[in-house]
Design an enzyme around this catalytic site. Structure first.
Site, PDB file in Angstrom:
ATOM      1  N   GLU A 199     -26.501   6.861 -31.957  1.00 15.17           N
ATOM      2  CA  GLU A 199     -26.716   6.015 -33.141  1.00 15.17           C
ATOM      3  C   GLU A 199     -25.389   5.407 -33.604  1.00 15.17           C
ATOM      4  OE1 GLU A 199     -28.657   9.240 -32.983  1.00 15.17           O
ATOM      5  OE2 GLU A 199     -29.636   7.639 -31.870  1.00 15.17           O
TER       6      GLU A 199
ATOM      7  N   ASN B 149     -25.073   8.816 -20.199  1.00 18.08           N
ATOM      8  CA  ASN B 149     -25.911   9.456 -21.208  1.00 18.08           C
ATOM      9  C   ASN B 149     -27.332   8.925 -21.118  1.00 18.08           C
ATOM     10  OD1 ASN B 149     -25.725  11.250 -23.763  1.00 18.08           O
ATOM     11  ND2 ASN B 149     -26.991   9.505 -24.386  1.00 18.08           N
ATOM     12  N   GLU B 150     -28.241   9.831 -20.778  1.00 16.91           N
ATOM     13  CA  GLU B 150     -29.647   9.437 -20.673  1.00 16.91           C
ATOM     14  C   GLU B 150     -29.790   8.135 -19.894  1.00 16.91           C
ATOM     15  OE1 GLU B 150     -31.446   9.358 -24.641  1.00 16.91           O
ATOM     16  OE2 GLU B 150     -32.376  11.253 -24.113  1.00 16.91           O
TER      17      GLU B 150
ATOM     18  N   GLU C 110     -30.241  18.652 -25.472  1.00 13.75           N
ATOM     19  CA  GLU C 110     -30.410  18.156 -26.836  1.00 13.75           C
ATOM     20  C   GLU C 110     -31.691  18.733 -27.423  1.00 13.75           C
ATOM     21  OE1 GLU C 110     -30.016  14.032 -27.576  1.00 13.75           O
ATOM     22  OE2 GLU C 110     -28.179  13.806 -26.416  1.00 13.75           O
TER      23      GLU C 110
ATOM     24  N   TYR D 250     -28.990  14.513 -40.241  1.00 10.22           N
ATOM     25  CA  TYR D 250     -29.865  14.959 -39.137  1.00 10.22           C
ATOM     26  C   TYR D 250     -30.679  16.209 -39.483  1.00 10.22           C
ATOM     27  CZ  TYR D 250     -30.630  13.292 -34.375  1.00 10.22           C
ATOM     28  OH  TYR D 250     -31.150  12.675 -33.253  1.00 10.22           O
TER      29      TYR D 250
END
Ligand code: 6DJ
Length: 646
Positions: free
Chosen positions: A130, A189-190, A272, A339
């Site tokens: 983000e 990342n991903e 995660e 979060y």
């Protein structure tokens, strides 16, 4: 005699076994962290090892608070910290590298080691999280407007090679095998899950070779992907260990079955595990129930899996570093990265904290000592503010650029902040005329002859604003970037006016553009210091007090050696950016929420007089001097009311 012989044989077995293990550890004279594919586990110095890690992003916490947050992670029972490494934090402009103070990554890593934590680094180059452009520096778009990010495009890879050539040699001495705490490093990342819909194996293989070149052949490299669909097929890199990520709404057994399709042997890993989720301006704050979180973690640990909680402590996207998303519409992310994590944005243990420590204690030895308390917060009361100048007046003191067509932030060399686009309406238009911005990134305040005529937003209809334009009227568009998209195909999210502007279908040309980069106040201070020259302009930009700078002072007389964390409450204010002393706290938007206060770390204040600066874009409660104030209060409000109409 028989007993003695048995004892001797037993001793001999133990001695040989120990010697073998010692051999593994000291053969090359180094420590070792490896994957044991025969027994589906990690080995640290030849011994079975499982990590229970928590994510803390160093760039979302001030360096002064790193020891405190890392200690809280350890005392909760976690034995490792995970962080992404943000390229744009360390190279804000090409070749300008920052690794000191709040950007001192090595210090963060060594502080973790001091707190008896191992470190798992996710070095990117893309990190998502983000963040503005997923952590990639905006200047990639400036230098190469047609760049294909996250691919083997040489325009991208050449910069990646240069950046990793600076970063990775700094990390190598900190690897576990070299005496440091870094046990694993993530590649990209991903890559298979972040909506790129391109599986450029040349790119991911290049990264593997690059990381091996700088970090050696024995380090455990890994990837992470959401285990649905074809994600792992695209994200898996040969000779790099594939892990998955999933939340507490998923069945761990089923999720790990997906990992097993690509890693038939080796440790189960959830990289995660989410205690909360992404927030966006104008949406309710996302939370999870402590009981569900603990139950989910227990289920993962019971499978002898290793796990990282994303986030253990989310912290704050200080400055203008938060990113955005494009789903059914454009959604920008708030300054708070709380979060709903076990440790709150302000660093306080939540009710999840003791429950997590208890469940981790079923699987790992817990550190002894008192649980960390909630720290006291400062209640510094009201801060009176005064308008110091309209944005238009301030901007008139800045250099501008003229061009036939509007230029983007990137073409103008602006990372984040505002650009004021001005032109003259060339002809008499029927009233009202229809203004269309066509592809606005992201929000524009429209002024005709200095008067606010309307606001256009990327998430709304930006192509039809009725305005009244006298002949040769001056049209100003104050355009704000709300953070570049952090994931998916819209990652190359150019900011500003990215296409032509039309008025009743006529393309408007001959633009004057003035950039107001808002990464710190030194720039604004310079401008404001020249205020007498602009005092002639109206002090406020709009009748409601928008498009205006406000300033105030507050005094801290605590006997405490340093000021306490506090929270900036902006009752009656609309949307803008706030600074305390020279530190940019971030964007505020209490009009839409969910956060209606900004976290103010004690470390950015000092005893005595402190300055507070607001750039208010929409409205201020300053019709009367007595109502023109903000409040520094001792509690956070991040799940405030979200107006339905937003
Ligand atoms: C299938 C879509 C997955 C999107 N991934 C997300 S949304 C929230 C988190 C953070 O962005 C994190 O940085 C990502 O790695 C995983 N993730």
């Amino acid at each position: 005699k028989c007993i003695c012989a048995s004892f001797f044989v037993l001793w001999l077995i133990i001695a040989v076994s120990f010697e073998v293990q010692l051999q593994e550890v000291t053969e090359s004279g180094n420590r070792s962290f490896t994957i044991d594919y025969d027994n589906n586990q990690f080995l640290k110095d030849g011994q079975p090892f499982r990590y229970v890690s928590g994510s803390i992003h160093y760039f979302r916490v001030l360096a002064a608070d790193w020891p405190d947050r890392l200690k809280k992670l350890r005392m909760a029972g976690f034995n490792a910290v995970q962080t992404v490494v943000e390229w744009s934090t360390h190279e804000p402009e090409p070749g300008n590298y920052l690794f000191t103070e709040n950007q001192d990554l090595e210090n963060f890593i060594m502080t973790a080691q001091e707190q008896d934590l191992y470190v798992i680094l996710r070095v990117g180059p893309y990190i998502c999280a983000e963040r503005d452009m997923g952590g990639l520096p905006y200047w990639l778009l400036k230098l190469h407007p047609n760049i294909r990010l996250r691919t083997s495009d040489p325009a991208f890879l050449n910069h990646v090679d240069a950046w990793m050539g600076v970063l990775l040699p700094r990390i190598r001495p900190l690897l576990y095998e070299n005496g440091g705490p870094v046990i694993m490093v993530q590649v990209e990342n991903e890559y298979g899950s972040s909506g790129l819909f391109q599986c450029d194996y040349q790119y991911t293989s290049h990264l593997r070779q690059l990381f091996r070149h700088h970090l050696g052949s024995s380090l455990v490299l890994f990837t992470v992907d959401n285990p649905s669909g074809n994600n792992l097929r695209c994200g898996k890199i040969p000779e790099v260990y594939a892990t998955v990520d999933f939340g507490l709404d998923k069945d761990p057994g089923q999720q790990f079955e997906q990992q097993r399709l690509f890693e038939p042997r080796g440790p189960l890993v959830n990289s995660e595990f989410y205690p909360g989720w992404i927030d966006h301006w104008g949406e309710p704050h996302h939370t999870t129930q402590p009981e569900a979180l603990v139950k989910g973690l227990d289920a993962i640990l019971a499978l002898n899996a290793s796990v990282n909680m994303y986030m253990f402590h989310g912290g704050t996207s200080f400055g203008l570093t938060s990113g955005s998303n494009v789903g059914s519409k454009f959604q920008s992310c708030p300054t708070s990265y709380d979060y709903d994590a076990p440790v709150s944005e302000a660093g306080d243990p939540t009710d999840k904290y003791p429950l997590l420590r208890e469940v981790i204690g079923k699987y790992l030895p817990l550190p002894h000592g008192p649980l960390p308390p909630t720290s006291p917060k400062g209640d510094y009361g009201k801060v009176a503010l005064n308008a110091v100048g309209s944005l238009k007046a301030l901007v008139s003191l800045l250099p501008s650029v003229t061009a036939f067509w509007p230029q983007t932030f990137e073409e103008l060399g602006v990372t984040s902040g505002l650009v004021i686009y001005s032109t003259t309406v060339p002809m008499r238009m029927p009233d009202p005329a229809r203004l269309a911005l066509n592809d606005l990134h992201d929000r524009a305040y429209v002024l005709v002859n200095g008067k606010l005529a309307g606001t256009l937003a990327r998430e709304g209809d930006m192509s039809d604003l009725p305005i009244y334009t006298p002949r040769h009227a001056t049209l100003d568009l104050v355009v704000e970037s709300q953070g570049r998209v952090s994931i998916g195909r819209h990652l190359n999210d150019f900011k500003g006016l990215t296409t032509n502007v039309t008025l009743n279908g006529h393309v408007l040309m001959h633009w004057q553009m003035t950039a107001l980069p808002l990464t710190d106040t030194s720039h604004l201070h310079t401008v404001i210091s020249r205020l007498p020259q602009v005092i002639l302009h109206s002090l406020t930009g709009t009748p409601r007090g928008g498009l205006t700078m406000y300033s105030g002072m507050f005094n801290i007389t605590d006997e405490d050696p340093h000021p306490l964390d506090t929270f900036l409450k902006l009752d009656g204010w609309g949307k803008g950016i706030a600074w305390v002393n020279d530190f940019c706290l971030g964007r505020y938007w209490p009009d839409v929420g969910p956060q209606v206060t900004l976290y103010v770390p004690g470390a950015v204040m000092h005893r005595g007089d402190n300055t507070l600066l607001l750039l208010e874009l929409e409205r201020a409660p300053c019709d009367h001097p007595d109502s023109c104030f903000v409040t520094l209060q001792n509690h956070h409000q991040i799940n405030g009311p979200t107006p339905p109409e937003f």
